[in-house]
Design a protein around this motif. Structure first.
Motif, PDB file in Angstrom:
ATOM      1  N   ASP A 132       9.265   9.207 -49.973  1.00 16.47           N
ATOM      2  CA  ASP A 132       9.073  10.141 -51.086  1.00 16.47           C
ATOM      3  C   ASP A 132      10.276  10.201 -52.015  1.00 16.47           C
ATOM      4  O   ASP A 132      10.139  10.547 -53.192  1.00 16.47           O
ATOM      5  N   LYS A 133      11.464   9.904 -51.479  1.00 16.38           N
ATOM      6  CA  LYS A 133      12.694  10.117 -52.241  1.00 16.38           C
ATOM      7  C   LYS A 133      13.346   8.837 -52.743  1.00 16.38           C
ATOM      8  O   LYS A 133      14.239   8.890 -53.592  1.00 16.38           O
ATOM      9  N   ALA A 134      12.956   7.698 -52.215  1.00 15.21           N
ATOM     10  CA  ALA A 134      13.594   6.430 -52.601  1.00 15.21           C
ATOM     11  C   ALA A 134      12.676   5.604 -53.479  1.00 15.21           C
ATOM     12  O   ALA A 134      11.499   5.417 -53.168  1.00 15.21           O
ATOM     13  N   SER A 135      13.233   5.083 -54.566  1.00 13.11           N
ATOM     14  CA  SER A 135      12.505   4.114 -55.386  1.00 13.11           C
ATOM     15  C   SER A 135      12.663   2.719 -54.808  1.00 13.11           C
ATOM     16  O   SER A 135      11.751   1.888 -54.889  1.00 13.11           O
ATOM     17  N   PHE A 136      13.856   2.466 -54.226  1.00 11.86           N
ATOM     18  CA  PHE A 136      14.167   1.164 -53.642  1.00 11.86           C
ATOM     19  C   PHE A 136      15.078   1.351 -52.428  1.00 11.86           C
ATOM     20  O   PHE A 136      15.736   2.388 -52.293  1.00 11.86           O
ATOM     21  N   VAL A 137      15.120   0.328 -51.572  1.00 11.53           N
ATOM     22  CA  VAL A 137      16.133   0.245 -50.518  1.00 11.53           C
ATOM     23  C   VAL A 137      16.856  -1.093 -50.677  1.00 11.53           C
ATOM     24  O   VAL A 137      16.320  -2.042 -51.265  1.00 11.53           O
ATOM     25  N   ALA A 138      18.086  -1.140 -50.165  1.00  5.49           N
ATOM     26  CA  ALA A 138      18.854  -2.386 -50.156  1.00  5.49           C
ATOM     27  C   ALA A 138      19.909  -2.261 -49.072  1.00  5.49           C
ATOM     28  O   ALA A 138      20.312  -1.155 -48.697  1.00  5.49           O
ATOM     29  N   GLY A 139      20.363  -3.405 -48.560  1.00  8.84           N
ATOM     30  CA  GLY A 139      21.411  -3.397 -47.538  1.00  8.84           C
ATOM     31  C   GLY A 139      22.297  -4.607 -47.683  1.00  8.84           C
ATOM     32  O   GLY A 139      21.864  -5.654 -48.180  1.00  8.84           O
ATOM     33  N   HIS A 140      23.536  -4.464 -47.258  1.00 10.64           N
ATOM     34  CA  HIS A 140      24.513  -5.539 -47.382  1.00 10.64           C
ATOM     35  C   HIS A 140      24.471  -6.395 -46.117  1.00 10.64           C
ATOM     36  O   HIS A 140      24.837  -5.930 -45.039  1.00 10.64           O
ATOM     37  N   SER A 141      23.986  -7.638 -46.251  1.00 10.96           N
ATOM     38  CA  SER A 141      23.896  -8.575 -45.135  1.00 10.96           C
ATOM     39  C   SER A 141      23.039  -7.982 -44.009  1.00 10.96           C
ATOM     40  O   SER A 141      21.851  -7.763 -44.191  1.00 10.96           O
ATOM     41  N   LEU A 142      23.626  -7.685 -42.836  1.00 14.04           N
ATOM     42  CA  LEU A 142      22.813  -7.105 -41.759  1.00 14.04           C
ATOM     43  C   LEU A 142      22.153  -5.807 -42.208  1.00 14.04           C
ATOM     44  O   LEU A 142      21.100  -5.413 -41.688  1.00 14.04           O
ATOM     45  N   GLY A 143      22.770  -5.126 -43.181  1.00 14.72           N
ATOM     46  CA  GLY A 143      22.197  -3.879 -43.705  1.00 14.72           C
ATOM     47  C   GLY A 143      20.824  -4.065 -44.311  1.00 14.72           C
ATOM     48  O   GLY A 143      20.062  -3.098 -44.450  1.00 14.72           O
ATOM     49  N   GLU A 144      20.478  -5.303 -44.662  1.00 13.70           N
ATOM     50  CA  GLU A 144      19.142  -5.578 -45.169  1.00 13.70           C
ATOM     51  C   GLU A 144      18.090  -5.326 -44.076  1.00 13.70           C
ATOM     52  O   GLU A 144      16.994  -4.835 -44.364  1.00 13.70           O
TER      53      GLU A 144
END
Length: 311
Positions: free
Chosen positions: A85-97
């Motif tokens: 409900d609150k995020a338009s997108f997600v992203a992560g750095h390397s393993l954070g993906e």
């Protein structure tokens, strides 16, 4: 618009998650679920160390993910905030993906932990210890970094692994080439080159055996539907189709983490608020990359409570 982002390797430290686990049964359940999935007491290593055991790639990767997902679960279950409900997108750095994909519902927590454990083991095994290395270039933009890498290669692998922000780029490759790059920084008007304390040269072509291992693993445990679209590391572009996500996760092992470009792309799409869960690493990079944005790093129970009021 708002993006939730998740940190990568290097953000681990002994004691991570301990205060949150003490404050919340929800956080404790996350750490227990990861322990069960891996068949090891990773939570004890996170809480008590020793540091050299936590820093091992096969432990650091699932630990960083578990810490971030614990923050997210507390936010969702105790704060009443749904990521979808609150995020338009997600992203992560390397393993954070992988953490981002877990947060977006593409992988279960247990599968994410197992995939990251395998990813860490495969990356470590891909190159014999001492053959590869990495260095951070401080005061370097991507153009200077690429020119330096080309000059230092001398027939060996030396390439940009992480384009983090306009002032920080990481190189990866053969140890000799990385040492030459550090020695040449002044010739390319780069402030400093710092050898990184890593056990393998991530995000370069030397990692191909690990990419092959992840292709096999993701074939058996493919991503499902995403509740929130992802900005992918290797393309710096939005992706939501599970088949594309699977392909890009394999490419990511050897490919460049295009973090600076991803942040610029999200900002251009209209993202004005970035929320980093489980670390305080990406926030400063985002702040150096784009202007007129709000960046919040959420690690503790107090951070979560403050974010709930904002959201």
């Amino acid at each position: 618009m708002r993006a939730f982002v998740f940190p990568g390797q290097g953000s681990q430290k002994v004691g991570m998650g301990a205060d949150l686990a003490e404050a919340s049964v929800i956080a404790r359940e996350v750490f227990e679920e990861v322990d069960d999935a891996l068949g090891q007491k990773l939570s004890a290593i996170m809480r008590e160390g020793p540091e050299e055991t936590l820093t091992l790639t096969e432990n650091a990767q699932p630990a960083i993910m578990a810490n971030a997902i614990a923050v997210l679960r507390v936010l969702e279950k105790e704060g009443g905030i749904a990521l979808a409900d609150k995020a338009s997108f997600v992203a992560g750095h390397s393993l954070g993906e992988y953490t981002a994909l877990c947060a977006a519902g593409a992988f279960t927590l247990a599968d994410t932990a197992r995939l990251l454990k395998l990813r860490g083991q495969a990356m470590q095994a891909a190159v014999p210890v001492g053959v590869g290395s990495m260095c951070a270039l401080l005061g370097a933009d991507i153009d200077k970094a690429q020119k330096l890498a080309s000059a230092a290669a001398e027939g060996e692998v030396c390439t940009v692994a992480n384009d983090n922000d306009p002032t920080q780029v990481v190189l990866s490759g053969h140890k000799g080439a990385i040492e030459r790059a550090i020695g040449l920084v002044k010739d390319f008007e780069i402030k400093r080159g710092v050898a990184l304390p890593v056990s393998a040269p991530f995000h370069c072509t030397l990692m191909q055996p690990a990419a092959d291992a992840m292709a096999e693993a993701l074939g058996k445990t493919p991503p499902g539907t995403l509740w929130v679209p992802l900005y992918a590391n290797v393309t710096a572009a939005v992706v939501s189709d599970p088949a594309d996500v699977q392909r890009l996760l394999v490419e990511q092992v050897c490919g460049r983490v295009r973090w600076r470009e991803s942040v610029i792309a999200m900002h251009a799409t209209g993202v004005k608020t970035f929320v980093e869960l489980g670390g305080k690493v990406l926030g400063p990079m985002i702040g150096r990359t784009v202007n007129d944005v709000t960046v919040t790093s959420v690690v503790s129970m107090a951070d979560i409570e403050a974010l709930v009021k904002e959201l």
